[in-house]
Design an enzyme around this catalytic site. Structure first.
Site, PDB file in Angstrom:
ATOM      1  N   ASP A 164       0.835  -1.207   0.000  1.00 50.41           N
ATOM      2  CA  ASP A 164       0.000   0.000   0.000  1.00 50.41           C
ATOM      3  C   ASP A 164       0.867   1.253   0.000  1.00 50.41           C
ATOM      4  OD1 ASP A 164      -2.381   1.714   0.497  1.00 50.41           O
ATOM      5  OD2 ASP A 164      -1.291   2.079   2.353  1.00 50.41           O
ATOM      6  N   SER A 186      -6.903   0.905   0.461  1.00 48.27           N
ATOM      7  CA  SER A 186      -5.653   1.359   1.080  1.00 48.27           C
ATOM      8  C   SER A 186      -5.820   1.462   2.609  1.00 48.27           C
ATOM      9  CB  SER A 186      -5.285   2.722   0.484  1.00 48.27           C
ATOM     10  OG  SER A 186      -4.360   3.404   1.274  1.00 48.27           O
ATOM     11  N   LYS A 190      -4.339  -1.501   5.780  1.00 46.54           N
ATOM     12  CA  LYS A 190      -3.507  -1.202   6.952  1.00 46.54           C
ATOM     13  C   LYS A 190      -4.218  -1.616   8.237  1.00 46.54           C
ATOM     14  CE  LYS A 190      -2.842   3.106   5.540  1.00 46.54           C
ATOM     15  NZ  LYS A 190      -2.719   3.612   4.184  1.00 46.54           N
TER      16      LYS A 190
HETATM   17  N1  URA Z   1      -5.450   7.502   3.467  1.00 48.32           N
HETATM   18  C1  URA Z   1      -4.927   6.296   3.134  1.00 48.32           C
HETATM   19  O1  URA Z   1      -4.389   5.599   3.986  1.00 48.32           O
HETATM   20  N2  URA Z   1      -5.019   5.898   1.861  1.00 48.32           N
HETATM   21  C2  URA Z   1      -5.603   6.616   0.891  1.00 48.32           C
HETATM   22  O2  URA Z   1      -5.668   6.179  -0.240  1.00 48.32           O
HETATM   23  C3  URA Z   1      -6.138   7.869   1.243  1.00 48.32           C
HETATM   24  C4  URA Z   1      -6.061   8.282   2.546  1.00 48.32           C
END
Ligand code: URA
Length: 463
Positions: A164, A186, A190
């Site tokens: 990512d 994304s 996480k």
């Molecule tokens: N925050 C993120 O972690 N990813 C994105 O794509 C946009 C905002």
């Protein structure tokens, strides 16, 4: 399998298989797929979107592209570990207020936070305005800290969701950030890699947020809640307004000061209009986290407990415990107004200049554009244009007036704290443009003064 065929398939609106998605995620993280091919694929995804199956596969492939955390050692039987994430904003210090509150009420939190880039601020940067505070402690130490004091707040580990990170950097330079599917996968990659049981999302909407309209914020929330459901991780989104900066302070050390004063509020302050926007968002998010953690289902009781945690100073004490545990420096000060001494964090908050910005006409404040205020902070040196930029923690803005307030020509609207006169001149261009005063009708004034800060709540039932 060839990257060319994967790009061609997505360009022609066909669904990619799980193997194809793993192929490009892993290939790109290992440097086997060049930027130009990945950029073409990202643009095809941006234009054609992802199916539910593709969304799930992309999120899982990115979550599993590196280390995933095992939080079993901090799990308590019958309770869930809840993570909280904000999609970012201006003056957004909610995480810093909510975490000590919920930790004081028995909800364990192991939270990774990002740094600010562009006009939105990052929680990790705000914490670093406290002298000595270490956001980079190793993850095993962070887990031990949660066992000891129930809370840790560290920066996003570079070892988590590596794919990512690489893909995001490429999106940032290829005009493919603003895709709801890509943002959702994304963020969720996480969160899923960080090993939590449940996820509470603060999805911001307005000029100072990624999502500019409520409709898009709902779409993003639903996409993330759907990914959570597919992963078996209950996810809920609280959509909050970011049309004006949240709270009264914008800037790293200034926002820590606002966190301190919120956590030291008495009943009267909590009931006042002064902190209405912050209070509304803090109470909803903290109460939802307590509910999702399995501590208590009853939202009204949770909100009453939040008040007790604040007025008894249990939440403030937890905040100080967190700062001490992560190396932050503390000093003790006698507070006349409460007749006792208190521990306070040492802040990097020394500024050379203050300037008051005055109203140019009589009327009501109709809007304060949070994006422009975020950009003004970057211009002052309090945020970054590039990842490598150093931050000046001490600069920022203290708002005396907010949207809906009546002003007379010459009244102070905000104070600017700065260290460099040229930077102030650059910031002033944004500030001048950000504030709109007009003589509006009474019903408009009422609507401005009572506008809600929680715009919607999206959970699995909303899908
Ligand atoms: N925050 C993120 O972690 N990813 C994105 O794509 C946009 C905002």
């Amino acid at each position: 399998m060839r990257m060319y065929e994967i790009i061609e398939k997505k360009r022609d609106k066909q669904e990619l298989t799980g193997e194809e998605i793993e192929f490009f995620v892993n290939g790109y993280s290992k440097g086997e797929i060049p930027d130009y091919q990945m950029s073409a694929l990202l643009m095809a995804i941006f234009l054609n979107g992802l199916t539910d199956e593709e969304l799930k596969n992309l999120t899982f492939a990115m979550a599993n592209s590196a280390k995933t955390l095992d939080l079993t050692s901090i799990k308590i039987p019958g309770k869930y570990i809840v993570d909280k994430h904000s999609t970012g904003g201006v003056g957004d210090k909610i995480t810093l207020i909510v975490l000590p509150i919920v930790a004081a009420l028995g909800v364990g939190v192991c939270k990774m936070s990002g740094r600010g880039l562009g006009f939105t601020g990052g929680t990790a940067d705000k914490l670093e305005s406290i002298t000595g505070y270490n956001v980079n402690i190793p993850i095993n130490d962070a887990i031990r800290q949660v066992q000891d004091i129930g809370v840790c707040l560290i920066s996003q580990s570079p070892e988590i969701a590596v794919a990512d990170k690489k893909i995001y950097a490429l999106r940032d330079t290829t005009a493919t950030v603003e895709s709801i599917d890509l943002i959702a996968s994304s963020i969720m990659s996480k969160k899923l890699a960080s090993g939590v049981d449940k996820i509470l999302l603060e999805v911001t909407v307005g000029t100072g947020a990624f999502m500019k309209t409520l409709e898009d914020a709902k779409k993003l929330s639903k996409t993330m809640v759907k990914i959570g459901r597919l992963a078996g991780v209950e996810t809920r989104a609280v959509i909050t307004s970011m049309s004006e900066p949240l709270g009264r302070n914008v800037g790293n050390a200034l926002e820590i000061k606002e966190v301190i004063s919120f956590l030291l509020s008495d009943e009267e302050t909590l009931a006042s209009d002064e902190i209405r926007d912050l209070k509304e968002v803090v109470y909803e998010i903290a109460a939802q986290m307590i509910k999702m953690s399995g501590v208590c289902e009853d939202m009204e009781k949770n909100k009453a407990d939040i008040t007790k945690a604040i007025t008894s100073r249990a939440a403030y004490d937890k905040f100080i415990e967190l700062i001490k545990a992560q190396g932050g420096h503390i000093y003790n000060v006698y507070m006349d107004w409460i007749g006792m001494s208190l521990d306070m964090p040492v802040l990097d908050d020394k500024v050379r200049f203050l300037k008051e910005i005055h109203a140019q006409s009589d009327g009501y404040i109709v809007s304060i554009d949070s994006k422009k205020i975020g950009e003004a902070l970057v211009a002052l040196g309090g945020g970054r244009n590039k990842k490598e930029d150093k931050i000046d923690y001490s600069v920022g803005f203290e708002f005396v007036k907010k949207v809906g307030d009546k002003v007379k020509e010459g009244d102070t609207i905000l104070t600017v704290l700065y260290n460099d006169k040229q930077k102030f001149a650059d910031a002033f261009e944004y500030i001048e443009d950000a504030i709109y005063i007009d003589n509006v009708e009474n019903d408009v004034v009422k609507a401005l003064q009572s506008k809600p800060h929680i715009l919607d709540i999206i959970d699995e039932k909303s899908l």
